[in-house]
Design an enzyme around this catalytic site. Structure first.
Site, PDB file in Angstrom:
ATOM      1  N   THR A 183      17.284  41.074  21.630  1.00  0.00           N
ATOM      2  CA  THR A 183      16.713  40.564  20.371  1.00  0.00           C
ATOM      3  C   THR A 183      15.194  40.509  20.558  1.00  0.00           C
ATOM      4  O   THR A 183      14.499  41.482  20.287  1.00  0.00           O
ATOM      5  CB  THR A 183      17.283  39.188  19.992  1.00  0.00           C
ATOM      6  OG1 THR A 183      17.181  38.304  21.102  1.00  0.00           O
ATOM      7  CG2 THR A 183      18.725  39.306  19.565  1.00  0.00           C
ATOM      8  N   LYS A 242      20.942  39.459  28.167  1.00  0.00           N
ATOM      9  CA  LYS A 242      19.857  39.308  27.188  1.00  0.00           C
ATOM     10  C   LYS A 242      19.598  37.826  26.937  1.00  0.00           C
ATOM     11  O   LYS A 242      20.462  36.986  27.130  1.00  0.00           O
ATOM     12  CB  LYS A 242      20.153  40.032  25.873  1.00  0.00           C
ATOM     13  CG  LYS A 242      21.309  39.519  25.061  1.00  0.00           C
ATOM     14  CD  LYS A 242      21.079  38.362  24.178  1.00  0.00           C
ATOM     15  CE  LYS A 242      19.827  38.518  23.331  1.00  0.00           C
ATOM     16  NZ  LYS A 242      19.635  37.249  22.527  1.00  0.00           N
ATOM     17  N   THR A 300      20.471  34.056  22.025  1.00  0.00           N
ATOM     18  CA  THR A 300      21.575  33.620  22.861  1.00  0.00           C
ATOM     19  C   THR A 300      21.518  34.289  24.219  1.00  0.00           C
ATOM     20  O   THR A 300      20.962  35.361  24.354  1.00  0.00           O
ATOM     21  CB  THR A 300      22.861  34.040  22.153  1.00  0.00           C
ATOM     22  OG1 THR A 300      22.930  33.313  20.944  1.00  0.00           O
ATOM     23  CG2 THR A 300      24.085  33.793  22.980  1.00  0.00           C
ATOM     24  N   GLU A 326      10.319  33.807  26.420  1.00  0.00           N
ATOM     25  CA  GLU A 326       9.299  34.002  25.395  1.00  0.00           C
ATOM     26  C   GLU A 326       8.150  33.044  25.512  1.00  0.00           C
ATOM     27  O   GLU A 326       8.335  31.835  25.589  1.00  0.00           O
ATOM     28  CB  GLU A 326       9.923  33.790  24.037  1.00  0.00           C
ATOM     29  CG  GLU A 326      10.832  34.890  23.687  1.00  0.00           C
ATOM     30  CD  GLU A 326      10.682  35.231  22.235  1.00  0.00           C
ATOM     31  OE1 GLU A 326      10.196  34.379  21.489  1.00  0.00           O
ATOM     32  OE2 GLU A 326      11.039  36.354  21.890  1.00  0.00           O
ATOM     33  N   ASN A 343       8.348  30.336  18.147  1.00  0.00           N
ATOM     34  CA  ASN A 343       9.496  29.582  17.644  1.00  0.00           C
ATOM     35  C   ASN A 343       9.221  28.870  16.329  1.00  0.00           C
ATOM     36  O   ASN A 343      10.124  28.281  15.743  1.00  0.00           O
ATOM     37  CB  ASN A 343       9.975  28.594  18.709  1.00  0.00           C
ATOM     38  CG  ASN A 343      10.699  29.309  19.823  1.00  0.00           C
ATOM     39  OD1 ASN A 343      11.716  29.947  19.584  1.00  0.00           O
ATOM     40  ND2 ASN A 343      10.156  29.269  21.023  1.00  0.00           N
ATOM     41  N   SER A 399      10.447  32.293   9.181  1.00  0.00           N
ATOM     42  CA  SER A 399       9.746  32.048   7.919  1.00  0.00           C
ATOM     43  C   SER A 399       8.964  33.274   7.499  1.00  0.00           C
ATOM     44  O   SER A 399       9.009  34.313   8.115  1.00  0.00           O
ATOM     45  CB  SER A 399       8.838  30.835   8.047  1.00  0.00           C
ATOM     46  OG  SER A 399       8.045  30.921   9.198  1.00  0.00           O
TER      47      SER A 399
END
Lengths: 383, 383
Positions: free
Chosen positions: B146, B168, B179, B259, B378, B383
């Site tokens: 992802t 992942k 996840t 991340e 995050n 959005s």
């Protein structure tokens, strides 16, 4: 007026030279009686600062004549020398006021692991004692500030008696493990056992439900002192209700001044089996970094709410849960409901309603969002 | 080679059109036998995605012939329609491969609350089944990504058998509740009970000790499939050790790709009474935002370490604890030791050693720092 609003109290806030900036850094609050009853609650962190270790002993007999609070250093993890500084602080107050050192509480706030200068503290206490006045509460409120942008104060009027209060910090949100320190005073005439019961109930539903960043300080202390100077013995229920109001007001002020925050979030849980369940569910959301970052981004990400509450042990079915944000129900029975773009998260005040449909109990936990400024202020402080 | 390194496995990774970007988004991994034994562990979050609900049933008999994984949508909190999409995915694989749908595991990852298109999934599975090859593992590793910046793969050589794996995510660190999905394959010949025991031990000391941001996903799944194609029945201890190596390697790759992180932090606790105590103490630090922000700021703030571990129930005396950072002991017996400016926190690899002096047990938890990029990624995702 703050802590000097109730009759029987004097206070001072001075620049003792603990902070290099020359700002106010030492507060002294004295109870002139006729009663010197008190209660206090302390951090549940096992890593306790030296003033906590001292104050836990002082409060045992429910008698407190004075409290000294300093900013500019937490006096935590500073070894026996640090404890001696706390002891010396109490002795200085006792000597200046003609009371016993064992009736003097001490609170400290600031960076952990830095030694305070005992001589500076002693001279500061003597200087503060010489400047005690019946309207010194405002200076005391300023002297306990660390990274607070403004002092936090409250006065609640009872029926012939008053409660006054000052506070600093916001849980552990402020940098350097800055601490929540609260001093409440009253001229109501209540024994220490009643004060203790009222204080535990008030903190349970106020400060204990303010969870700005999930971090627990080594120095938190909430103290209540009663002078009895009003001559009024209130009903304990009425006094407790007023104390709850005072503490809730201060808790909201702490939340509103939380460092780096751009949203004040109230997480309300309804339909829990017990109040403890409601608190557990609300707190799991308040401590979820992904949720808190989403609110910072004005993103009504209800999936993160459900993922957070799914980690709790409270009895409910995740697939019966409704979630509303600022009045818009975005999740109904564990499925998408109204479009998330109908939610306006631009106001600072944010309301998240979680309906568990498992019982009749409810509770609200206050928190803040996770922002760039939070990271900045908490990464740049000590370096 | 990854999951197709062990004999008996074929895989494919394709762009099924789930992601609007046209990137690879669907992986199919098939066990050609002769054995089709398997074990799996799932998220302990009570809010479970539809593929988790399905897969928990599939794994019950220890027989798995194929696994389908999609990125581009978590299929969580999507109601009965969402469960039907999962079911349809498994039926498509069963139909294409001539096996039972009840032997097909399904995993999904992406945003919660978005409905997946069942037709897109079905066509994707049929397309993937037509492209299965014995070297398709690399594409499968890419198709489950992802926000991962690179695929995570591992191959461990046993004595006549192999373990391969792909992964992942990073706990719940990635945005949108991304996840942790892991698929491990082996050509060793072991029954499902032995696989289950080995997998639980391996995940216990690897993925369960990777705590990037304390958030738990609704979709986490770690699957181990055994073909028996090597014809070798290994000792369970030797197999478990190899599986631990494979899982620990993948866990480090997840940590390194977390991340927004700028530090990979290993929190090592020694001298605990039990291993569980050591994990609890290490995890309390890994989940402390103030500590994590300090590391981002290259600040060896050991006071935040002690304040964090003071919240645990593990038996130790906070005033006997030593803390070292990158080899420099900054706290000895709960007091300042070597100057904090001797600690160099500029390298990405960060080692925090906490010596409790309470017993002989130890454990290490891996985490990351709390950075501006974490907050940014995050808060801006959905959005």
């Amino acid at each position: 007026m703050t802590v000097t609003a109730p009759a029987g109290f004097e206070a001072a806030g001075i620049a003792a030279g603990i902070k290099r900036t020359g700002a106010l850094d030492l507060a002294l609050i004295v109870n002139r009686g006729p009663r010197v009853h008190a209660a206090a609650v302390f951090t549940s962190n096992r890593a306790k600062a030296n003033p906590i270790l001292w104050s836990e002993q002082v409060i045992r007999d429910g008698v407190v004549s004075a409290i000294v609070l300093n900013s500019g250093g937490a006096n935590c993890f500073t070894g026996p020398e640090g404890f001696q500084v706390t002891h010396r602080t109490a002795e200085a107050a006792a000597s200046a006021l003609g009371i016993a050192a064992g009736d003097v509480l001490v609170c400290s706030t600031g960076l952990i692991g830095d030694q305070l200068d005992g001589e500076v503290l002693e001279e500061g206490v003597l200087s503060a004692a010489a400047r005690l006045t019946a309207d010194g509460g405002a200076d005391a409120a300023r002297a306990i500030m660390t990274t607070d942008s403004k002092p936090k104060t409250v006065v609640v009027e009872g029926d012939g008696w008053r409660i006054g209060g000052i506070a600093k910090g916001a849980g552990m949100l402020a940098p350097g493990l800055a601490t929540m320190l609260v001093v409440l005073t009253t001229d109501a005439d209540l024994p220490s056992g009643a004060l203790d019961a009222a204080l535990r109930e008030a903190t349970r539903v106020s400060f204990d439900r303010l969870d700005s960043d999930g971090c627990m300080s080594t120095n938190d202390q909430v103290t209540l002192m009663a002078s009895g100077a009003s001559g009024v013995v209130p009903e304990l229920d009425a006094f407790t209700a007023a104390l709850v109001d005072a503490c809730a007001d201060l808790a909201r002020q702490l939340q509103a001044d939380a460092e780096g925050a751009s949203h004040d979030i109230a997480i309300e849980v309804r339909g829990a089996v017990t109040e403890d369940d409601a608190v557990e569910v609300a707190r799991s959301v308040a401590r979820n970094n992904l949720f808190k970052a989403a609110i910072f981004g004005n993103d009504p990400n209800w999936g993160r709410v459900l993922a957070a509450i799914g980690t709790t042990t409270a009895p409910f079915d995740p697939y019966l849960v409704d979630v509303s944000m600022n009045g818009v129900r975005v999740c109904h029975a564990g499925r998408p409901d109204r479009p998330r773009d109908q939610v306006d998260l631009t106001p600072r005040a944010t309301h998240v309603l979680i309906e568990l449909h498992a019982g009749d109990a409810s509770a609200t936990v206050l928190t803040n969002d996770l922002t760039h400024d939070y990271v900045h202020e908490n990464s740049a402080y000590a370096s």
